[in-house]
Design an enzyme around this catalytic site. Structure first.
Site, short mmCIF file in Angstrom:
data_model
loop_
_atom_site.label_atom_id
_atom_site.label_comp_id
_atom_site.label_asym_id
_atom_site.label_seq_id
_atom_site.Cartn_x
_atom_site.Cartn_y
_atom_site.Cartn_z
N GLU B 44 0.81 -1.20 -0.21
CA GLU B 44 0.01 -0.26 -0.16
C GLU B 44 0.79 1.19 0.35
O GLU B 44 1.82 0.94 0.89
CB GLU B 44 -1.10 0.35 1.46
CG GLU B 44 -2.06 -1.06 1.47
CD GLU B 44 -2.49 -1.05 2.56
OE1 GLU B 44 -1.91 -0.67 3.60
OE2 GLU B 44 -2.86 -2.70 2.64
N LEU B 73 -5.34 -1.30 -0.81
CA LEU B 73 -5.63 -1.62 0.63
C LEU B 73 -6.38 -3.07 1.17
O LEU B 73 -7.53 -2.30 1.54
CB LEU B 73 -6.30 -0.65 1.71
CG LEU B 73 -5.80 -0.10 2.80
CD1 LEU B 73 -6.46 1.79 3.31
CD2 LEU B 73 -6.11 -1.17 4.15
N SER B 74 -5.51 -3.88 1.86
CA SER B 74 -6.49 -5.28 1.93
C SER B 74 -4.93 -6.38 1.62
O SER B 74 -4.12 -7.28 1.13
CB SER B 74 -6.66 -5.53 -0.13
OG SER B 74 -7.14 -6.92 -0.44
N GLU B 75 -4.62 -6.50 2.98
CA GLU B 75 -3.81 -7.50 3.51
C GLU B 75 -3.52 -8.61 3.10
O GLU B 75 -2.70 -9.46 2.67
CB GLU B 75 -3.34 -6.83 5.35
CG GLU B 75 -2.12 -5.72 5.44
CD GLU B 75 -3.60 -4.99 5.67
OE1 GLU B 75 -5.04 -4.61 5.85
OE2 GLU B 75 -3.58 -3.66 5.66
N GLN B 97 2.57 -2.21 5.54
CA GLN B 97 2.66 -0.56 6.14
C GLN B 97 3.00 -1.13 7.76
O GLN B 97 3.91 -0.45 7.40
CB GLN B 97 1.22 0.32 5.72
CG GLN B 97 1.65 1.31 6.13
CD GLN B 97 0.88 2.45 4.92
OE1 GLN B 97 -0.31 2.56 5.66
NE2 GLN B 97 0.44 2.90 3.94
N PHE B 98 3.20 -1.37 7.98
CA PHE B 98 3.03 -1.81 9.96
C PHE B 98 3.16 -3.13 10.19
O PHE B 98 1.87 -3.64 9.66
CB PHE B 98 2.46 -0.35 10.85
CG PHE B 98 2.78 1.08 10.33
CD1 PHE B 98 3.15 1.39 11.32
CD2 PHE B 98 1.43 1.64 9.81
CE1 PHE B 98 4.14 2.38 11.09
CE2 PHE B 98 1.90 2.93 9.28
CZ PHE B 98 3.22 3.58 10.10
N PRO B 104 -4.92 -9.15 9.12
CA PRO B 104 -5.84 -9.47 8.34
C PRO B 104 -5.42 -10.67 7.54
O PRO B 104 -6.02 -11.42 6.89
CB PRO B 104 -6.11 -8.35 7.86
CG PRO B 104 -6.02 -7.18 8.70
CD PRO B 104 -4.72 -7.96 9.42
N HIS B 144 -0.04 0.52 15.94
CA HIS B 144 1.09 0.96 14.55
C HIS B 144 2.81 0.53 14.77
O HIS B 144 3.49 -0.23 14.78
CB HIS B 144 1.42 2.42 14.37
CG HIS B 144 0.25 2.87 13.82
ND1 HIS B 144 -0.48 2.89 14.02
CD2 HIS B 144 0.53 3.65 11.77
CE1 HIS B 144 -1.85 3.58 13.26
NE2 HIS B 144 -1.04 3.97 12.07
#
Lengths: 354, 340
Positions: B44, B73-75, B97-98, B104, B144
């Site tokens: 992402e 946006l879709s782990e 991202q983190f 998920p 985060h």
């Protein structure tokens, strides 16, 4: 919504054309292959059930009733295409060219059961809907390679409630990938009926959210399944992206051999629908109507199928015993020390018993 | 463009550049994108934006949109489609991202990424890297700042790597991308721009599964990794001023752990402090204790001390400095084992 997604059908319950636009594409060979492949997987399914009852096979997932959906969708695949099945789609992979003794081995708890030579068949997804993103990714790799291969993934009605259904479909449409999402809506996710699974009237309508074609087909009409899936494959091969297909069908039996369907539905009612819904019966009526049916030919293929299945059972039962080293040898390319130490220790203990 | 597995041979350059840890990550990714056409980056905001920490800065421009991909946006979608990419011949390098957002995708990692080799007896494999910044101390919003490495070290079939310096980050990330098995690559976000180090240009690898001795000493073994290395280092330097010499080890890989470097040091000192940012219960520190128990039981002179994050959710940042191990807490533990 249902009127926007009418069920595509070419041949009805009586075996009569409701739409004969496919007539010129029909050959005796194709019709015969429909019947042969459906009879083959139905015979296999029933045999597997009886093997499980005899204690010769582990828990087994039955697909009786879904033969048209599985055969019709797998028949027009090409050799290098990819299939991402669930645990209920061994009818589809057998049609695609999976090795029958291996399918039996899988249901006997053997990893060797996932090794089908010369075919890109991913091991059946056991978690629900996880295979949709896999098919998306494999299709993506083929798109990058610039070939014409497609991926198909199978899933049930329950899978449409999972997050991975959405994530896989969304990725495929965003990147316009050559993948076909083939849903078999058999009415139940184990015991939960479709109306408790979703408030939408169809699964096909979910395609709108992803901007991809969605079609609803009579999953018991092998003509509808075969020709509509083939169109979706053609679109994918031509770079026109993914398709969602909802094949409306049913499973006549239990979820698995460990399930008792009488707890959640009236089995007598289900059995009473067979006359109208059984995909093999429908094709039989069609073939008799159109003069494709020969008793002698049906006897011949029945004998041939039974022999093939018996041979597969013999091969499965004579397969060398599972090798305990395989427990450790296929976790990493190179065995890290914890596994190495555990393996050495365990093998020593096994040897001391011998 | 047809990705082929042709390898160019790259001479490791003698020249170095002074880089931060995050720049070293970018350098490793760029090196591997240039080296192997099968490598693809997915994540992402990694393309046009260059990643929220700029770890992929300039790479999309250089290698194109089909190699460096801004995904939805879709782990689970990113990791799940990477399974398909990997079994069909690609080498996906995923940025989550983190690491606190990996949950998920946890199902995909637990049920597929880590098991495909086992389920297919090595017919299909998943050479994939999942990169993610982790850890507290940068005043980030909720979630985060997690350090969930134990969720992965406990999962058979995936390696877990966690560098603490720019040069190690580059060499380990290249090794991870070249590894035939999936690797979780944890990047300590508070060290992204904390300091610079000379990083060799071009291609080189740091071996996965090998720790590193930072300082030598005979009195106490201090073991840690990732973001805790500079924190523990302060305590080690303070101890030195008090006359306690520490054997200070950066594990660098959390699965498989380097048991040789642990045993060799512990058998010399007999006194151990293990430091990690993640929670104590089921933390990787316990695996280190288990190695010491197995290899060095008779050498021990004091009970082992652990200095870790507490068994509480990583807090809102107003309290994160209390949650995190500090040089003070580590120093107290060093003295405790030394004076036992």
């Amino acid at each position: 919504m249902e009127e926007l997604y009418p069920i595509t059908q070419y041949v009805n319950e009586e075996g009569k054309f409701t739409d004969d636009s496919i007539k010129e594409d029909l050959t005796a060979e194709l019709v015969h292959s429909f019947y042969y492949n459906m009879l083959r997987i139905r015979t296999f399914d029933r045999k597997a059930k009886s093997l499980q009852r005899q204690g010769r096979l582990g828990t087994y997932a039955l697909f009786e009733g879904q033969e048209a959906a599985q055969v019709g969708s797998a028949l027009s695949l090409k050799k290098d295409d990819w299939v991402f099945p669930t645990y209920r789609d061994h009818g589809a992979i057998l049609t695609f060219g999976a090795n029958m003794p291996k399918v039996l081995l899988y249901w006997n708890g053997r990893a060797e059961g996932n090794l089908h030579p010369n075919r890109n068949i991913f091991p059946p997804a056991v978690p629900i809907a996880t295979q949709l993103p896999h098919a998306t990714g494999a299709a993506w790799a083929d798109k990058r390679k610039g070939n014409k291969n497609v991926s198909i993934t199978y899933f049930g009605d329950g899978a449409t409630s999972e997050g991975d259904f959405h994530e896989g479909m969304n990725f495929a449409s965003v990147f316009k990938l050559p993948v076909v999402f083939f849903n078999q809506n058999n009415g139940y996710a184990i015991s939960v009926p479709i109306e408790k699974q979703m408030n939408s009237k169809t699964i096909a309508q979910k395609s709108v959210a992803y901007g991809m074609p969605g079609i609803r087909i009579d999953g018991n009409d092998i003509f509808a399944v075969y020709f509509e899936t083939k169109k979706a494959f053609d679109r994918a091969r031509n770079g026109d992206g993914p398709t969602l297909i909802e094949a409306v069908t049913q499973r006549f039996g239990a979820h698995t051999t460990a399930d008792d369907p009488t707890k959640y539905r009236d089995q007598n009612e289900v059995d009473a629908t067979r006359d109208q819904l059984d995909p093999l019966l429908r094709l039989e009526r069609f073939m008799k109507e159109q003069n494709y049916w020969e008793d002698k030919w049906v006897q011949e293929i029945s004998t041939q199928i039974n022999e093939e299945i018996e041979e597969a059972i013999v091969e499965m039962e004579n397969f060398p015993k599972a090798n305990v080293e395989d427990l450790f040898d296929h976790v990493f390319a190179e065995m890290p020390w914890p596994l190495r130490e555990q393996k050495e220790q365990y093998l020593q203990s096994v040897r001391s018993d011998q | 463009m047809n990705p082929v597995a042709e390898k160019s041979t790259v001479e490791t350059s003698k020249t170095t550049r002074s880089l931060t840890l995050v720049q070293a990550v970018t350098d490793a990714l760029g090196t591997m994108l240039a080296e192997d056409n099968r490598v693809m980056l997915l994540g992402e905001d990694i393309g046009k934006n260059g990643g929220v920490f700029r770890a992929t800065e300039g790479l999309q421009e250089k290698f194109g949109e089909d190699r460096v991909i801004d995904t939805p946006l879709s782990e689970a979608g990113i990791v799940g489609s990477s399974v398909g990419l990997a079994v069909n011949g690609m080498i996906p390098v995923v940025e989550i991202q983190f690491l606190g957002f990996v949950y998920p995708a946890y199902e995909q990692i637990a049920t597929h990424v880590s098991r495909v080799r086992m389920r297919t007896m090595s017919k299909y494999t998943v050479p994939m890297v999942i990169r993610a910044p982790y850890g507290a101390g940068v005043r980030a919003p909720e979630i985060h700042s997690d350090s969930p490495e134990s969720l992965f070290t406990h999962m058979p079939g995936i390696k877990v790597v966690c560098p603490s310096s720019p040069a190690d980050a580059k060499g380990l990330l290249i090794a991870a991308i070249k590894d035939p098995d999936p690797v979780l690559f944890m990047e300590p976000m508070r060290l992204y721009r904390a300091f610079r180090e000379d990083v060799p240009e071009g291609m080189y690898e740091v071996e996965i599964g090998k720790g590193k001795k930072i300082t030598e000493g005979d009195d106490v073994t201090v073991i840690t990794w990732g973001a805790m290395v500079p924190v523990a280092k302060k305590a080690v330097e303070k101890a030195k001023a008090k006359g306690i010499q520490c054997d200070f080890i950066d594990m660098r890989t959390l699965f498989p752990l380097d048991q040789d470097i642990i045993a060799e040091s512990v058998q010399k000192t007999g006194r151990v402090v293990v430091v990690h940012e993640s929670h104590e219960t089921t933390g990787v520190g316990n695996d280190i204790l288990s190695i010491i128990n197995k290899t060095s039981f008779l050498y021990m002179k004091a009970p082992i001390e652990k200095v870790t994050g507490f068994d509480v959710p990583v807090p809102f940042f107003a309290l994160e400095d209390d949650y995190l191990p500090t040089p003070k807490r580590i120093g107290e533990a060093i003295e405790k084992v030394y004076t036992f």
